[in-house]
Every structure is written in C-alpha cells, then in structure tokens.
Write a protein that holds these residues in place. Structure first.
Motif, PDB file in Angstrom:
ATOM      1  N   PHE A 118       1.830  -4.284   0.074  1.00 40.94           N
ATOM      2  CA  PHE A 118       1.694  -3.642  -1.234  1.00 40.94           C
ATOM      3  C   PHE A 118       2.964  -3.845  -2.040  1.00 40.94           C
ATOM      4  CE2 PHE A 118       4.420   0.052  -0.578  1.00 40.94           C
ATOM      5  CZ  PHE A 118       4.457   0.150   0.807  1.00 40.94           C
ATOM      6  N   TYR A 166      -0.546  -3.032  -6.296  1.00 40.05           N
ATOM      7  CA  TYR A 166      -1.579  -3.872  -5.676  1.00 40.05           C
ATOM      8  C   TYR A 166      -1.078  -4.436  -4.364  1.00 40.05           C
ATOM      9  CZ  TYR A 166       1.147  -7.402  -8.273  1.00 40.05           C
ATOM     10  OH  TYR A 166       2.158  -8.170  -8.803  1.00 40.05           O
ATOM     11  N   GLY A 167      -1.985  -5.009  -3.612  1.00 44.10           N
ATOM     12  CA  GLY A 167      -1.598  -5.588  -2.329  1.00 44.10           C
ATOM     13  C   GLY A 167      -2.800  -6.112  -1.586  1.00 44.10           C
ATOM     14  N   LEU A 211      -7.038  -9.278  -2.101  1.00 44.10           N
ATOM     15  CA  LEU A 211      -6.019  -8.552  -2.852  1.00 44.10           C
ATOM     16  C   LEU A 211      -6.699  -7.521  -3.749  1.00 44.10           C
ATOM     17  CD1 LEU A 211      -3.848 -11.538  -4.060  1.00 44.10           C
ATOM     18  CD2 LEU A 211      -3.043  -9.719  -2.574  1.00 44.10           C
ATOM     19  N   PHE A 212      -6.205  -6.291  -3.729  1.00 39.19           N
ATOM     20  CA  PHE A 212      -6.804  -5.243  -4.549  1.00 39.19           C
ATOM     21  C   PHE A 212      -5.749  -4.488  -5.330  1.00 39.19           C
ATOM     22  CE2 PHE A 212     -11.219  -5.025  -3.367  1.00 39.19           C
ATOM     23  CZ  PHE A 212     -11.266  -5.670  -2.140  1.00 39.19           C
ATOM     24  N   ASP A 213      -6.136  -4.000  -6.499  1.00 40.20           N
ATOM     25  CA  ASP A 213      -5.340  -2.973  -7.169  1.00 40.20           C
ATOM     26  C   ASP A 213      -5.553  -1.674  -6.399  1.00 40.20           C
ATOM     27  OD1 ASP A 213      -6.338  -4.291 -10.337  1.00 40.20           O
ATOM     28  OD2 ASP A 213      -4.349  -4.392  -9.440  1.00 40.20           O
ATOM     29  N   LYS A 227     -12.186  -3.009 -14.228  1.00 36.90           N
ATOM     30  CA  LYS A 227     -11.147  -3.956 -13.845  1.00 36.90           C
ATOM     31  C   LYS A 227     -10.327  -4.355 -15.060  1.00 36.90           C
ATOM     32  CE  LYS A 227      -9.117  -6.623 -10.959  1.00 36.90           C
ATOM     33  NZ  LYS A 227      -8.305  -6.031  -9.885  1.00 36.90           N
TER      34      LYS A 227
END
Lengths: 195, 486
Positions: free
Chosen positions: B412, B427-428, B439-441, B463
């Motif tokens: 992250f 994010y990470g 990868l996601f917020d 998004k």
C-alpha cells in the motif's frame, strides 16, 4: 544459432544536453543540441547517417507519433527513422535498435537519440495519461510513478521484518547519493549536495 | 406464500455532526438550531445512489445464490443518470444473470415502496421470481437549509419471493397525490420545499392516516394490531399527532433514525423496515408506510423463517462502523457543491469508451476474473493466456466472480501527488482470497488503517467522474475489514 553482437559495434561519438526544466527549449531544441555535440564528437557529417532510432516515451506531450519528429528537427537525409518507447528504458531501447541495425550488417552508421520534454504539463511529476492501456485506465487506481514504487517499501518492510523507519532511511540514502553525484556533473538537473 | 425472503441495508460510514453544519451556516437561519441535533450520514466522495443500492443489495444477498435473482428494481430520486438504467449497474455489481427484469423507479419519495409493490405484484402473478428491490438516495439541500440538516444518505434492499419467506405480504393500499411539498425540476440539484407547517399538517398529518386507514379497511385489521409501524416523518409533533389519531402506541412506532442517520428519502421506509425486521419476532405484524407524492401502505406478517437468515450487516451492522467527518468543507467538496482546487493533474481527461466498457463489463461491474481450467490459477483482469509461468494455457478458462470473498493487503501507499478530490490517494496490491491479485484504491479509511496482510472487503464505488461529459464510471475498491469479520 545466434552469436550475439559483441565486437560488431562501436560508439563513434556522444552528445548530451544539460538536464533540467529547460523552459526555453522545445524537444526540437534539445534534440539539435545533443545531436550537434554528438556528430562533432564522432567526427562525421550528418549525411553519413543511414538510419535513426528515436527514443521518446511521453510522445503525447512532446514529439508526437512515429519517427517524423527526428527527421524533421534534424533535417536528416532520407533515411528510416524508428520511434521506440519503453517507459524509463526508452533510451536503452533506441540504443539497442541502432546497435542491431549496425551489427546486422544493414547499416554502417546509425543514430540513436533520446529526448523527453516533460515540463509542458503545467504540473510536477510525470504526465498523467493511460500508460497501461484502456482497461487499466478505467479500473486501475489513479497511481503515480512514486506511488507505484512506494508500495515496494511497505511490502518489503512486511516481508523481511524491516521497520519502515529503516526502509525510509535506505531510500533517503539513495536520494542523498544522487544529489552528491549531481553536484559533480555539470549537466545534471540538481547540483547541490545534501550534507 | 409471497413476501420478503431477505433484507439488506447500507449506511455510509461517515457522520457529519449537525452542529458542525450549524456552526458554519447557522448565521443565515438561526432557527435551524432546533434541527441541528445528532448527526447525518454522509456518503463518501466515491459513493452515490447506485453504489449504495449495490451495497444494500449485496447485503440482502447474504447466503443466497446470485443465479436465483429474477429481477432487480432500483429506486431513487437522485439517480446519477437520466438515461442509463441504474438497475443494470446494481445487477452488474451483484453479478446476476442478464436475462432478468431490470427497472428504475423514481419521481417521488414513495418510489422505494412502489418498487416493492411492483415486485410483490410480479411474484404474485408468477411473471418474475426472486426480485431484488433496492432503494437509495443522496439528496441535497442548499447551504444553510433545513433539508441540508435533515437529509441523510443511505440505502435498503429487500428480496421478494415465494420461498423461504420471512415476512408474508398480506396486502397494500396506495394513494397518489400531487401534493408538492418537495420538488426538483429537470435540471435542479437541490431540493426545494414549501412551508413546513403545511407539509406537516396537510401532508403527513392527512396522508399517512389516510393510507393506514385505507389499508386497515382493505385488509380487515386495525392500526393497534401491528407490532411495528414504519413511516418516515421527521416532524416530532406530527408523529405524535398521527400516532394519537390512529391509536398506535409510541413504542410500536419504529425509530426514524433521524439522530443517527437522517432522512434517506426513497430508501427511508425500507431502511426502517430493515431495522424492524432485525428486531422482529415470528408472528409480528408489520405496517410499512411511505410518504412522498402520495403513500404506499403495506402489511407484512413475520414468519418463523426469520430466525433462519444468514447474518448480515442490515442497519445495526452499518451503524456500528460509523466514523466522524469533522469538516463541513469536505462535505461540500464530496457532494460537488463547491468548486475546489484539485490541481492541473486532475484535468487530464479520461475518456470512457463504451465499446470497451461493454466488452469488459463483467470484469468492471462484477469484478469477474477467470480461472484457468488447466492449472486452476485465478487471475484478474480475465486473461486469455494463463499467467502461471508453468502453464501458459490459451483460452482454457471459466469465469469467477471475485467481489464477495474479500482479500488481503499485498502492499500500500499514501499518495499526495496523484490527483484526488479526497487526498491522499491510498492504493495498493490486494490478493484475492482464493487466488489472483490486482491493484485497488482503498477507501473509507486512512493509511493508518492498513497493514500488509490485513483483510479487506470489496466495495462497489464511483471510480471516476468525467465532469465534461457527465459520466460516472464505477469499479470496486477495497475497504479494510475487521479481522474475522464476514
């Protein structure tokens, strides 16, 4: 059987501009500046260049698509110009292309030139554009380059049990070293050593 | 037996203490002091009625197979699109089949119960089965208005069916009245209302009793027969009057959650119904009344199947995860009520390409990846060529929905350089439980809530908002979960 390109290619000459914000210069100006130093160093005339490889990654805010830019800016003779991009390895990519052009026996003299004019975005950091394709642009996080690399820090800290403070110190040391190297290079962007 | 077979709720995490609002805007309308009690639920910058309805519907689906769903009805008076069916977005988030009924209901605050009546009618007629009704609203009042204080954000969902019914539907009674106590014209962003005395006395005071009496007469019951009576109305005096007029004991009237959430518009009767069901016992008769452009009154009787339900967040679980939003300026920013400086980087315009969005809609709306049938590797986004270096099989895959099983934080970062209306961008990498990584917020959290290896749930969110073209794009984000949470 491939035998590699060892001993088939020499670098005749090199040129390099001062790095920096260079507000007064376009990519064209930067390319010409590096090129003139290069052919002087090589001791050749422009008309001896038989092919060129142009490395530039953020074409959307500087050189545009294809190889047009280089032929137009340098007024090269009617030779093929290939634009290549590969993120931070775009320069290496141009160099590889030129080397293979010579090593293959296709050309006697080839030019590799890399240029990037990043400062016309109006904001700091790399330009924000869909660098990883359209799907990633729609569903990936709005990440920056520092943000992507910073994740290595947290993952490393967890994987090897190194406290984040020590990870940050190690990362700061890299920056300290870079500043010290910059101080001894007259073409560097940042030239003040950090004590 | 026809009725409700499942329920779900969603209240956004953040709460704005009404005195913070009054502190900024009380000078313009000091009488609002009376309304500045408690706190209102505020949707995050990445939430809207579609995302909230999707969350409530997902909660409603706890323990149920998504292929069961035969219809999705979405209700809202603040839908983000005039034309682009929001029910399809909710259905996509649930990863339902696409050969089902989908419909949007709107136009007045009774739209939530209208959708419910329509679902009950369809299931009764046998023309649709297992219809999900999900209502959500994100209503805005101008700065300093009563509405700004009284409104809250939230969503509620019910599944209507003819099997495993937890609350049997016994009948309904509806009225339609062009009583314009509140309205918004075609281009309006903010609610407008008439004098509150009129709304209270001529609106609530007349129409709620009318609907209740109408239902009771039609179904042969009396108001006092109901263990729980649900109706939205934040005028305390009016509520007392209505209860007295009908002979309803105050302890049977379900709390309208004004102090802890606020009025959630078309979702509110359904949200209160969810609260009632959470606290109901078999045999309880429940009266559900909506109000807004007329009323729907519905009569349910709780069955003993209510004790067989899988646990879900409902209302109680959502209220438990509240966190403070301590800034009125942030509220105004999140709701796009003010123009803020997000830097030139934020002006780089993403271009939503609809042909690409359609091709990828299962991945984007349903978080659907694929599993290689040769080696079992799960991957997201779905891949034609297997990512496993020992495998590399081409076109040997089956789809797999990844939204429901959560994941773990792989890495992250907290990024102040990235353009964001709610910096820092956090994010990470997230490893899906069961395989795969993307990868996601991270949202609904600060960076201090994250640790590598920590559990996360996936949440359907806005998004990206393209202000130039007025396009809202949706995808999934990751929310840190409590260890051991479901």
């Amino acid at each position: 059987m491939a035998e590699g390109i060892r001993d088939k290619v020499v670098i005749l000459g090199m040129g390099c501009t001062k790095f920096g914000e260079r507000w007064e210069s376009d990519s064209e100006d930067l390319a010409v500046e590096a090129f003139m130093e290069c052919i002087a160093d090589a001791g050749i005339e422009k008309k001896e260049i038989q092919a060129a490889w142009l490395g530039s990654h953020f074409d959307e805010i500087n050189v545009g698509k294809g190889g047009n830019f280089l032929g137009a800016a340098l007024k090269l003779p009617m030779v093929p110009v290939t634009r290549v991009e590969n993120f931070c390895a775009s320069g290496t990519e141009a160099f590889r292309g030129a080397c293979y052009g010579v090593a293959s026996g296709a050309y006697d003299i080839a030019l590799a030139l890399g240029v990037e004019k990043l400062k016309d975005t109006g904001y700091g950091g790399l330009p924000d554009s869909p660098a990883f394709g359209q799907i990633q642009a729609m569903i990936g996080p709005n990440a920056t380059a520092p943000g992507m690399f910073a994740q290595i820090g947290t993952a490393y800290s967890a994987a090897y049990g190194v406290p984040m403070e020590k990870v940050k110190q190690a990362m700061a040391h890299i920056s300290w070293k870079s500043h010290r190297n910059g101080a001894s290079n007259p073409r560097a962007h940042l030239r003040k050593a950090i004590p | 037996m026809i009725g409700i077979r499942s329920y779900g709720g969603y209240v956004p995490r953040y709460r704005l203490n009404r005195m913070i609002v009054f502190g900024s805007m009380g000078w313009i309308n000091p009488a609002n002091m009376l309304n500045a009690q408690g706190e209102k639920a505020v949707a995050n910058f990445d939430e809207d009625p579609v995302t909230m309805a999707a969350a409530a519907a997902a909660d409603c689906m706890s323990g149920l197979d998504r292929d069961l769903v035969g219809g999705v009805y979405f209700a809202s008076t603040t839908a983000p699109y005039k034309e682009r069916l929001c029910a399809n977005l909710v259905a996509g988030a649930l990863a339902t089949r696409e050969d089902i009924r989908t419909a949007d209901f709107g136009g007045g605050l009774k739209a939530g119960t209208t959708a419910l009546v329509a679902a009950l009618d369809a299931v009764s007629a046998g023309t649709a089965g297992n219809v999900i009704v999900s209502a959500a609203d994100n209503r805005l009042g101008t700065m300093g208005s009563v509405q700004e204080l009284m409104f809250g954000d939230g969503a509620a969902a019910l599944m209507v069916g003819d099997a495993d019914v937890i609350a049997e539907f016994k009948g309904s009674f509806s009225t339609g009245h062009d009583f314009v106590d509140h309205f918004r014209g075609g281009e309006a962003k903010y609610d407008r209302q008439w004098e509150e005395r009129w709304i209270r006395d001529e609106g609530f005071g007349k129409f709620v009793p009318e609907a209740i009496s109408g239902l009771c007469e039609k179904c042969g019951v009396a108001p006092g027969d109901f263990a729980k009576v649900v109706y939205p109305c934040y005028y305390g005096g009016a509520r007392k009057g209505i209860n007295k007029k009908l002979g309803v004991e105050p302890d049977r009237v379900v709390d309208n959650m004004q102090a802890v959430v606020g009025d959630t518009g078309s979702a509110h009767p359904l949200l209160m119904l969810v609260k009632a069901l959470e606290e109901a016992a078999p045999g309880d008769k429940i009266l559900l009344v909506s109000y807004g452009s007329g009323c729907d009154a519905l009569y349910f009787e709780v069955t003993d199947k209510i004790n067989d339900l899988e646990p879900r967040r409902g209302v109680a679980g959502n209220l438990a995860r509240r966190a403070d939003l301590d800034s009125y300026a942030k509220y105004l920013t999140w709701r796009r009520m003010v123009t803020v400086d997000t830097g030139l980087r934020s002006e780089e315009q993403k271009w939503t390409r609809w042909s690409l969005m359609w091709r990828s809609h299962r991945a984007m709306l349903s978080l659907e990846g694929n599993r290689c049938t040769a080696c079992g590797t799960v991957q997201f986004p779905p891949q034609k060529v297997c990512v496993n270096p020992e495998c590399g099989a081409v076109d040997q895959t089956e789809p797999i929905v990844l939204s429901g099983n959560g994941g773990r934080v792989g890495s992250f970062t907290s990024d102040m350089l990235a353009a964001s209306i709610n910096p820092p961008a956090i994010y990470g990498a997230v490893d899906f439980n069961g395989g795969g990584r993307y990868l996601f917020d991270f949202t609904d959290c600060t960076v201090d809530d994250l640790a590598v290896g920590g559990p996360v749930d996936f949440s359907f969110r806005i998004k990206h908002y393209d202000r130039m073209r007025d396009i809202t794009d949706y995808f999934w984000k990751a929310v840190p979960a409590a260890e051991g949470a479901e």
